[in-house]
Scaffold this motif. Sequence first.
Motif, mmCIF file in Angstrom:
data_model
loop_
_atom_site.group_PDB
_atom_site.id
_atom_site.type_symbol
_atom_site.label_atom_id
_atom_site.label_comp_id
_atom_site.label_asym_id
_atom_site.label_seq_id
_atom_site.Cartn_x
_atom_site.Cartn_y
_atom_site.Cartn_z
ATOM 1 N N LEU A 40 0.818 -1.207 0.000
ATOM 2 C CA LEU A 40 0.000 0.000 0.000
ATOM 3 C C LEU A 40 0.857 1.264 0.000
ATOM 4 C CD1 LEU A 40 -2.763 -1.146 2.490
ATOM 5 C CD2 LEU A 40 -3.164 -0.420 0.125
ATOM 6 N N LEU A 41 1.923 1.256 0.787
ATOM 7 C CA LEU A 41 2.777 2.436 0.860
ATOM 8 C C LEU A 41 3.426 2.720 -0.494
ATOM 9 C CD1 LEU A 41 3.828 4.594 2.829
ATOM 10 C CD2 LEU A 41 5.801 3.126 3.242
ATOM 11 N N ASP B 215 0.907 3.958 -3.126
ATOM 12 C CA ASP B 215 0.568 5.363 -2.888
ATOM 13 C C ASP B 215 1.704 6.284 -3.310
ATOM 14 O OD1 ASP B 215 -1.205 7.402 -1.651
ATOM 15 O OD2 ASP B 215 0.433 7.607 -0.221
ATOM 16 N N ARG B 216 2.929 5.966 -2.881
ATOM 17 C CA ARG B 216 4.057 6.860 -3.151
ATOM 18 C C ARG B 216 4.430 6.908 -4.635
ATOM 19 N NH1 ARG B 216 2.587 7.968 1.191
ATOM 20 N NH2 ARG B 216 3.815 8.209 3.098
ATOM 21 N N ALA C 299 -5.905 -0.374 4.419
ATOM 22 C CA ALA C 299 -5.836 0.869 3.644
ATOM 23 C C ALA C 299 -6.628 1.982 4.322
ATOM 24 C CB ALA C 299 -6.358 0.629 2.231
ATOM 25 N N PHE D 194 -4.965 5.528 5.499
ATOM 26 C CA PHE D 194 -5.454 6.802 4.972
ATOM 27 C C PHE D 194 -5.942 7.697 6.115
ATOM 28 C CE2 PHE D 194 -8.912 9.501 3.327
ATOM 29 C CZ PHE D 194 -8.203 10.220 2.371
ATOM 30 N N LEU E 283 -1.248 7.177 3.974
ATOM 31 C CA LEU E 283 -1.623 7.150 2.558
ATOM 32 C C LEU E 283 -2.231 8.493 2.189
ATOM 33 C CD1 LEU E 283 -3.326 3.656 1.952
ATOM 34 C CD2 LEU E 283 -0.927 4.300 1.653
ATOM 35 N N GLN F 96 -6.833 7.499 -0.978
ATOM 36 C CA GLN F 96 -7.639 6.419 -0.427
ATOM 37 C C GLN F 96 -8.137 5.528 -1.556
ATOM 38 O OE1 GLN F 96 -11.155 7.553 1.769
ATOM 39 N NE2 GLN F 96 -11.238 5.605 2.843
#
Length: 335
Positions: free
Chosen positions: A96-97, A100-101, A305, A309, A314, A317
């Motif tokens: 997830l990180l 997002d990044r 997640a 968020f 995050l 979303q």
Amino acid sequence: MRRVCAGVAAAVGLLALANTASAQQKSEISITRQPGILYLPTHVIEKQKLIEKHAAQLGLANVTTKWVTFSGGGAQTDALLSGGVDMVNTGVGNLLLLWDRTKGGVKGIVATSAQPLAFVTHDPKIKSLKDIGSGDKIAVPTVKVSTQAILLQMASRQLFGEDQWSKLDANTVQLGHPDALVAMTNPQHEVKNHFAAPPFQYIEMKTVPNARIILQSPDIIGGPLTQGQFFTTTKFAEANPKVIEAVRAASKEAQDFIRSDTKAAVDIYKEITGDKTSPEDLLEWLKQPGMMEWNLEPQGTMKFAEHLFKIGTLKTQPKSWKDFYLPIAHDLNGN
């Protein structure tokens, strides 16, 4: 958290270089994982050369795989973003990180396991997380962003209040599971708590005096949580679509093999990893609740997640788990 995110941002800056290297079809595929039996599908895949098998069936006759073991997800994701490896198998927090990044430049392929993680302590005074004091150290694979570290944040929100999610962050120390096990077996070591992945919680329960489990991941999530999944850069996936197909097919075959011949799978695990645990113990532990959760579909990832968020880790979303997984998985019944 600023330091962790800065490190991720620096690694993301290398993604353009990695994309250049990955934006062509490859014949040798490098893959990372961590220690532990929750990565059993990857050991079966390696031993039986299942990616090679399915790639050949798809017309790629010369594909080979190189497997590398890292002690934590942070090192794995650094290797992926720098172009050092092509894909990784690790926890959902890291996926997830990076998704997002990189603004969607890293996505999951398929899940491989969702076995319970367990908070083990041998400190007599600790009966629950509420008993953790300022000097009590908790071993996790990667501070702030590992699955275990994020589960601690989620548990803190539940126990202490919405604004107390980071209450236990300062207690965490970064130790790979084998090193955490060594620390737990040393009565003089400052680390007396370990948020462990299988089989390490069972080894500690068997070998560490007074060791006991006070919390497990299903207690926090409310059900199974994907612990191992393959993910890669979208550039690699676009340049190597048949490899991605082969990874999915190999994962399914490995999971089916584990269910149909668990003893043979355990023998493979011991051969590949060098784990000295007796096969009898490993087979007994695999009979415990949740320990045969080998599934392609992501489980519990949206709860992760939503937490990340909400606390600001995050910036975007996801509307669905399919946002951070490649289309190869979209027919699955994930959550």
